[in-house]
Enzyme design. Structure first.
Site, mmCIF file in Angstrom:
data_model
loop_
_atom_site.group_PDB
_atom_site.id
_atom_site.type_symbol
_atom_site.label_atom_id
_atom_site.label_comp_id
_atom_site.label_asym_id
_atom_site.label_seq_id
_atom_site.Cartn_x
_atom_site.Cartn_y
_atom_site.Cartn_z
ATOM 1 N N GLU A 389 0.842 -1.267 -0.153
ATOM 2 C CA GLU A 389 0.011 0.115 -0.144
ATOM 3 C C GLU A 389 1.021 1.218 -0.173
ATOM 4 O OE1 GLU A 389 -3.259 0.135 -0.590
ATOM 5 O OE2 GLU A 389 -3.548 -2.022 -0.401
ATOM 6 N N THR A 390 0.432 2.259 -0.641
ATOM 7 C CA THR A 390 1.314 3.444 -1.157
ATOM 8 C C THR A 390 0.519 4.662 -0.992
ATOM 9 O OG1 THR A 390 2.073 1.801 -2.560
ATOM 10 C CG2 THR A 390 2.792 4.061 -3.134
ATOM 11 N N ILE A 391 1.495 5.826 -0.858
ATOM 12 C CA ILE A 391 1.032 6.893 -1.109
ATOM 13 C C ILE A 391 1.897 7.540 -2.222
ATOM 14 C CG2 ILE A 391 0.079 7.496 1.080
ATOM 15 C CD1 ILE A 391 3.299 9.582 -0.145
#
Length: 572
Positions: A389-391
């Protein structure tokens, strides 16, 4: 009749028959001739600004970065400030417990530079030890997949080389928000709630992220993280060395090792960033840039090169024929990704370079395998011509600097482990390794695992040579190369404006014949893909990724932010 078209520049009959399978009323092509915006997922307007812009996945992060720009800071200052705030307000996606990468257009140097700030596996992580523990595949959660967090080293390196403010200044807004608290935004609250059970298993995660140790915060509910505020104050006072060779790193390494992980204090002390040369491919008069392995950016470039000869515009945006070509190109690129991409040192030892996956001869051979009349259940990797999961956020300033910036924990809340008192989750990036022997990405000590997170950048010819045009990214693990390609095709083939290109409904190929389509894509398209052999499912909310983008105009900036996230673009 063989319907394969290795160098087709017009649609094959099989595709022409599907071109009438329209994409539905929400996905009509842009109507620039009438100056009307085509319907889209949300109908936001593109943000235009004269001096500088920033786009992030959470409004408080955007506001913090914009304030930096307004005070005279540059794009790097704004990006690092926003990244720190996102650690507070979007904690399941990002933070100092993860890794980060960046592509930066330096206006002063008139060139694009790349930064790899990913960490390596622990010196005690070996395939033999994992097999001895009964693992038949890489664990995803818990202490075993935790690798050295590289993000902080990247924040510090960017500020030191290109920034105008100190690391302490960049951390100040995050410290304030973590201490005082903030109301949690709706999409983040929903994703947070999905992880309640997993967070409850770890005492540190439970104490840090669950209200009264029982539940996630509701939308609009106030949340504080005083432990993270104290950690950031410690970093501000002592510098990044407190994590890399100092007391904080020792505390984390000892705690992870006691839980059954593989990190040592020496692993933290060895952490170093790498300034790398980006890789690229031409497409429609532009040059598309990605970072080299160990991340998956090469897959986006391979997909674009496979697709370029086809007359995609004639096929129609999100028609069954169009999506079929993109899906089959994706299968080819990802087969090569899984076989050939991993730790750069291991790739070099095997005689594999990412550029060889983009060689015209290799691409032509791969393209020839696409059957325009039928979906392939499995694509084998090609001969590589050997010798998350990432920004995601992006910022640009009045001097012309642009940064494409991505920071990730991998899974939501990473490993699910929070060392008590630190206030941040540790990534599970080791899950990106494979236990299969003999591959560049086979698990081993002091190796960089395969990475899903990829910032992207696009340049185009100008009077003085290559000029920056677009800084963008699409969050969401394995969808990222697929998302990069879809957003770019929306812009460069279908002429959408920036926000339209982000909003437009997406597909996501999973594995085998299974492909997910977002809800606005119509029944006729679904039926057309089914006839071609695809197994079509509804793409669940949150599975289509989230994009931010900034485009350089002749004068000023355009920016967009994905409605699939809680964020926003803003400028001044």
């Amino acid at each position: 009749m063989n319907s394969r078209l290795p160098f087709a520049i017009v649609p094959a009959p099989a595709l022409l028959a599907l071109m009438t399978a329209g994409a539905g009323p929400l996905l009509s092509q842009t109507s620039s001739a009438t100056n009307q915006r085509a319907p889209s997922m949300a109908g936001r307007s593109t943000v235009y600004a004269p001096r500088g812009v920033i786009a992030t996945s959470q409004p408080l992060a955007t506001a913090a970065g914009l304030a930096v720009l307004q005070r005279g800071g540059n794009a790097i200052d704004a990006a690092v400030t926003a990244a720190a705030v996102l650690n507070v307000v979007e904690p399941h996606m990002t933070g100092v417990g993860g890794d980060m990468f960046a592509l930066f257009w330096s206006a002063r140097e008139r060139k694009l530079v790349g930064l790899n700030a990913s960490g390596r596996s622990g010196s005690l992580m070996t395939r033999d030890e994992l097999v001895k523990r009964g693992r038949d595949r890489m664990p995803v959660f818990g202490p075993e997949p935790i690798t050295v967090p590289g993000a902080l080293s990247g924040w510090a390196a960017l500020l030191e080389k290109y920034g105008t403010i100190s690391l302490a200044d960049a951390l100040a807004p995050a410290i304030r928000i973590a201490e005082e608290g903030f109301p949690v935004t709706p999409i983040i609250a929903g994703q947070w709630a999905d992880e309640t059970e997993r967070l409850a298993h770890d005492p540190g995660a439970r104490a840090t992220y669950l209200i009264e140790g029982k539940r996630a915060p509701h939308p609009g509910e106030w949340f504080r993280n005083p432990d993270l505020a104290r950690t950031f104050k410690r970093i501000a006072a002592e510098g990044p060395g407190v994590l890399y060779g100092g007391g904080l790193g020792r505390e984390i390494a000892d705690a992870v090792r006691a839980m059954g992980g593989f990190l040592t204090p020496e692993d933290f002390a060895r952490q170093k960033v790498e300034w790398v040369t980006p890789i690229s491919a031409p497409f429609k008069g532009h040059t598309v840039w990605e970072l080299p392995p160990a991340n998956q950016g090469v897959a986006a470039l391979e997909m674009l090169k496979i697709l370029e000869p086809y007359d995609l515009k004639t096929l129609g945006h999100n028609s069954a024929a169009y999506l079929h070509l993109l899906i089959e190109a994706k299968k080819l690129a990802y087969a090569d990704l899984g076989r050939w991409v991993g730790d750069p040192d291991a790739m070099r030892a095997a005689g594999v370079r990412a550029e060889r996956l983009l060689d015209d001869r290799f691409i032509a051979q791969r393209r020839s395998l696409i059957d325009t009349g039928h979906a392939a259940e499995r694509m084998e990797p090609g001969n590589a011509l050997t010798a998350s999961e990432t920004i995601y956020l992006t910022a640009a300033d009045s001097a012309g600097n642009m940064v494409s910036f991505i920071n990730s924990l991998f899974e939501a809340f990473g490993s699910g482990i929070v060392v008590p008192g630190t206030g941040f989750a540790l990534q599970d990036r080791g899950a990106g390794f494979t236990l299969q022997e003999g591959l560049p990405n086979t698990v081993g000590p002091n190796k960089r695992p395969f990475h899903t997170i990829i910032p992207a950048f696009v340049t185009r010819p100008g009077p003085g040579g290559e000029e920056p045009w677009l800084s963008f990214g699409v969050m969401g693990g394995a969808i990222q190369p697929q998302g990069h390609v879809q957003v770019l095709l929306n812009l460069l083939v279908f002429g959408m404006d920036l926000q339209e290109a982000i909003d437009a409904a997406r597909f996501r190929h999973f594995s085998g014949l299974e492909v997910g389509l977002e809800a606005p894509i119509g029944d006729a398209v679904r039926a057309g893909l089914t006839r071609l052999g695809h197994h079509v499912v509804l793409l669940p909310p949150g599975s289509a990724g989230g994009s931010q983008a900034i485009m350089r105009l002749t004068r000023g900036w355009a920016a967009g932010s994905d409605p699939r996230k809680d964020g926003m673009a803003a400028g001044w």
